[in-house]
Design an enzyme around this catalytic site. Structure first.
Site, short mmCIF file in Angstrom:
data_model
loop_
_atom_site.label_atom_id
_atom_site.label_comp_id
_atom_site.label_asym_id
_atom_site.label_seq_id
_atom_site.Cartn_x
_atom_site.Cartn_y
_atom_site.Cartn_z
N THR A 102 0.81 -1.23 0.00
CA THR A 102 0.00 0.00 0.00
C THR A 102 0.83 1.27 0.00
O THR A 102 0.55 2.23 -0.73
CB THR A 102 -0.92 0.01 1.24
OG1 THR A 102 -1.73 -1.16 1.24
CG2 THR A 102 -1.78 1.24 1.27
N GLN A 131 -5.02 -1.91 -3.04
CA GLN A 131 -4.93 -0.58 -2.47
C GLN A 131 -4.16 0.34 -3.41
O GLN A 131 -3.16 -0.07 -4.03
CB GLN A 131 -4.22 -0.62 -1.11
CG GLN A 131 -4.97 -1.44 -0.06
CD GLN A 131 -4.58 -2.90 -0.02
OE1 GLN A 131 -4.15 -3.46 -1.04
NE2 GLN A 131 -4.72 -3.52 1.14
N ASP A 154 -8.31 3.27 -0.40
CA ASP A 154 -7.18 3.98 0.24
C ASP A 154 -6.77 5.25 -0.51
O ASP A 154 -5.57 5.50 -0.72
CB ASP A 154 -5.98 3.05 0.38
CG ASP A 154 -6.23 1.91 1.36
OD1 ASP A 154 -7.34 1.85 1.92
OD2 ASP A 154 -5.33 1.08 1.54
N ASP A 177 -12.16 2.27 2.95
CA ASP A 177 -11.17 2.90 3.84
C ASP A 177 -10.45 4.04 3.12
O ASP A 177 -9.23 4.20 3.27
CB ASP A 177 -10.14 1.86 4.31
CG ASP A 177 -10.77 0.68 5.02
OD1 ASP A 177 -11.89 0.83 5.56
OD2 ASP A 177 -10.16 -0.40 5.02
N TRP A 235 -9.00 1.05 12.23
CA TRP A 235 -7.78 0.39 11.77
C TRP A 235 -6.91 0.02 12.97
O TRP A 235 -6.20 -1.00 12.96
CB TRP A 235 -7.04 1.31 10.81
CG TRP A 235 -5.85 0.69 10.14
CD1 TRP A 235 -5.60 -0.64 9.95
CD2 TRP A 235 -4.73 1.37 9.56
NE1 TRP A 235 -4.40 -0.83 9.29
CE2 TRP A 235 -3.85 0.40 9.04
CE3 TRP A 235 -4.40 2.72 9.42
CZ2 TRP A 235 -2.65 0.74 8.41
CZ3 TRP A 235 -3.22 3.06 8.79
CH2 TRP A 235 -2.34 2.07 8.28
#
Length: 319
Positions: A102, A131, A154, A177, A235
């Protein structure tokens, strides 16, 4: 003697004029070659380290495909696009390219502090294969005004503990997220657009930090057919996220919040709301471990309190 004194005065006057001219410099970036630089990264590398005055990097309309890093020694810079919808910084890395992970997928990474972005789009247009971060921040006292952040999973990673960020009148979109990390961030008058059923925030606020993500006067919208979006999931155990006076669309599910499949997070996560409106603002079905702020508690959510730290910071936009 008089002539010598006059000469000294003239010298310092000219020096002062030159210094002011230097401090007012604007660096122009244009993809078509009409500016000093053709890429934003080239312009950033042309800025002196640790400046004590502000330099403006003006980016003309265009599509700039590049990964940009603003290093830690760059400060007091304003990056200003000509038009938020037509000045686009884009790249297409995602986490599953050569096991990238990520945190290397960013399009723009801001390591420096005291940086402002205005009227610009930052995009990660990777296919939905993992991500894919558009904006990755590590610096402190960062401001984003009238900017657009486009991506899927993300989109925005606020990646450093103890850092403070302000997003004002911005558009942020994503799937899962798509606003995540440990920083203290105030989102004012922003539009948050969910592209599919999932989670908006994934805060990882440290235990000893009072404020994590604070959304004020924002509008939460969604793509057609999207009807089950959570405001956030933790998270890390002490995730802190608050929505204040926001308009929540009907895509926000009644529970509001999710525990990331770990009931232990319900004991520590700090999720709250205050006087939200819209079809998704009905609190009758909210999870019992979230909190509705009182009129007394809401007074703590001033910009001065949110951004208090070892050093005071009040963004000029808010003065």
């Amino acid at each position: 003697m008089f002539k010598q004194f006059a000469g000294i005065v003239l010298f310092f006057s000219l020096f002062s004029v030159c210094l002011r001219a230097q401090q007012q410099d604007t660096i122009v970036v244009a993809r078509d070659g009409s500016g000093k630089f053709r890429t934003l990264q080239e312009a950033v590398e042309g800025v002196r380290a640790f400046m004590d005055y502000t330099v403006v990097i003006y980016v003309k309309n265009g599509l700039y495909k590049e990964k940009v890093v603003i290093p830690s020694w760059i400060k007091n810079v304003e990056i200003v696009g000509q038009d938020a919808e037509k000045t686009i910084i884009t790249y297409d890395d995602h986490a599953n390219i050569n096991k990238m992970g990520t945190f290397r997928t960013y399009t723009v990474k801001v390591e420096g502090s005291d940086i402002t972005f205005k009227n610009i789009t930052i995009e990660n247009n990777a296919a939905q294969l993992g991500q894919a971060v558009a904006l990755h921040t590590e610096g402190d006292r960062l401001v984003f005004i009238n900017c657009r952040f486009l991506g899927n999973q993300d989109t925005i990673y606020t990646g450093a503990e103890g850092t403070r960020l302000l997003f004002s009148h911005c558009y942020i979109e994503g799937t899962t997220d798509f606003i995540f990390g440990p920083s203290t961030v105030l989102f004012e008058d922003c539009t948050i657009y969910s592209k599919r059923n999932s989670y908006i925030t994934a805060a990882s606020t440290p235990k000893d930090v009072e404020f994590g993500y604070v959304f004020k006067n924002c509008k939460l919208t969604a793509a057609p057919g999207v009807d089950k979006v959570y405001l956030g999931r933790p998270w890390r155990p002490y995730a802190a996220t608050t929505f204040i006076n926001c308009v929540l669309g009907k895509h926000i599910c009644p529970a509001g919040w999710e525990n990331w499949r770990n009931p232990e997070n319900e004991k520590t996560a700090r999720y709250s709301e205050f006087k939200n409106t819209g079809e998704g603002a009905d609190i009758s079905g909210r999870v019992p471990w979230s909190h509705q702020l009182t009129k007394k508690e809401i007074k703590k959510y001033s910009i001065q309190n949110i951004f208090k730290s070892s050093s005071s910071w009040l963004p000029s936009l808010a003065k």
